[in-house]
Design a protein around this motif. Structure first.
Motif, mmCIF file in Angstrom:
data_model
loop_
_atom_site.group_PDB
_atom_site.id
_atom_site.type_symbol
_atom_site.label_atom_id
_atom_site.label_comp_id
_atom_site.label_asym_id
_atom_site.label_seq_id
_atom_site.Cartn_x
_atom_site.Cartn_y
_atom_site.Cartn_z
ATOM 1 N N TYR A 122 -4.292 -115.832 49.246
ATOM 2 C CA TYR A 122 -3.069 -115.056 49.430
ATOM 3 C C TYR A 122 -3.282 -113.924 50.443
ATOM 4 C CZ TYR A 122 -0.898 -117.227 45.385
ATOM 5 O OH TYR A 122 -0.348 -118.128 44.515
ATOM 6 N N VAL A 123 -2.208 -113.585 51.122
ATOM 7 C CA VAL A 123 -2.162 -112.408 51.995
ATOM 8 C C VAL A 123 -1.011 -111.560 51.499
ATOM 9 C CG1 VAL A 123 -1.888 -111.552 54.328
ATOM 10 C CG2 VAL A 123 -2.920 -113.798 53.967
ATOM 11 N N PRO A 124 -1.286 -110.365 50.982
ATOM 12 C CA PRO A 124 -2.591 -109.739 50.827
ATOM 13 C C PRO A 124 -3.391 -110.375 49.699
ATOM 14 C CG PRO A 124 -0.919 -108.352 49.848
ATOM 15 C CD PRO A 124 -0.199 -109.507 50.494
ATOM 16 N N PHE A 125 -4.628 -109.932 49.557
ATOM 17 C CA PHE A 125 -5.546 -110.432 48.533
ATOM 18 C C PHE A 125 -4.878 -110.393 47.163
ATOM 19 C CE2 PHE A 125 -8.886 -109.893 45.383
ATOM 20 C CZ PHE A 125 -9.837 -110.814 45.795
ATOM 21 N N SER A 126 -5.117 -111.435 46.365
ATOM 22 C CA SER A 126 -4.536 -111.508 45.028
ATOM 23 C C SER A 126 -5.634 -111.674 43.980
ATOM 24 C CB SER A 126 -3.570 -112.686 44.939
ATOM 25 O OG SER A 126 -3.163 -112.889 43.606
ATOM 26 N N GLU A 127 -5.546 -110.895 42.937
ATOM 27 C CA GLU A 127 -6.477 -111.015 41.813
ATOM 28 C C GLU A 127 -6.242 -112.318 41.042
ATOM 29 O OE1 GLU A 127 -8.934 -108.863 40.698
ATOM 30 O OE2 GLU A 127 -8.638 -107.587 42.456
ATOM 31 N N GLU A 128 -5.047 -112.884 41.142
ATOM 32 C CA GLU A 128 -4.666 -114.054 40.346
ATOM 33 C C GLU A 128 -5.456 -115.308 40.690
ATOM 34 O OE1 GLU A 128 -0.452 -114.633 40.541
ATOM 35 O OE2 GLU A 128 -0.065 -112.551 40.040
ATOM 36 N N ASP A 129 -5.790 -115.501 41.974
ATOM 37 C CA ASP A 129 -6.473 -116.736 42.359
ATOM 38 C C ASP A 129 -7.854 -116.474 42.958
ATOM 39 O OD1 ASP A 129 -5.873 -115.774 44.924
ATOM 40 O OD2 ASP A 129 -5.614 -117.800 45.691
#
Length: 140
Positions: A122-129
């Motif tokens: 993801y952009v921006p960074f995602s904690e989910e993946d």
């Protein structure tokens, strides 16, 4: 029958022009999100130097070139261009392929020979993946 064929060709042509505009819009948004993500992360001067050759079993060879202002460029896994920044003791990277940011990476220096952190699609960074990433220094 000829009129139907001409009508169908016109519709297909109109749809293809429309989808080109949508694709350009997606690329523009991805680029803007990348610039914002990297820009937002530059909050302090670089306290570490990560320039050099690194290796990860999952990603292969990584090359970083770090400027005095903390800007980070290089190559990640032979085909991703590095667009990033070193802020304090943290590294924030966008991995770009053909003008499209595929991944964002957030790393910290564990010691002088190891960077650890995560990458996200993801952009921006995602904690989910987020998935773990470790880089080992090969040489300066």
């Amino acid at each position: 029958m000829k009129t139907l064929a001409i009508s169908l060709c016109s519709v297909i042509l109109a749809l293809s022009f429309s989808s080109c505009g949508l694709l350009k819009g997606k690329y523009d948004k991805n680029h803007a999100d990348t610039v914002s993500y990297i820009g937002d992360k530059k909050s302090s001067s670089a306290q570490i130097n990560v320039e050099g050759l690194w290796y990860s079993p999952e990603w292969g060879i990584v090359v970083f070139d770090q400027q005095p202002n903390g800007k980070l460029t290089g190559i990640f896994r032979d085909y991703y261009t590095v667009n990033g920044v070193v802020s304090g003791k943290k590294i924030f990277i966008a991995l770009v392929d053909d003008d499209w940011t595929e991944y964002t990476v957030e790393l910290s220096r564990k010691n002088s020979e190891t960077l650890t952190g995560y990458y996200s699609s993801y952009v921006p960074f995602s904690e989910e993946d987020k998935l773990p990433l470790t880089l080992k220094r090969i040489s300066l």
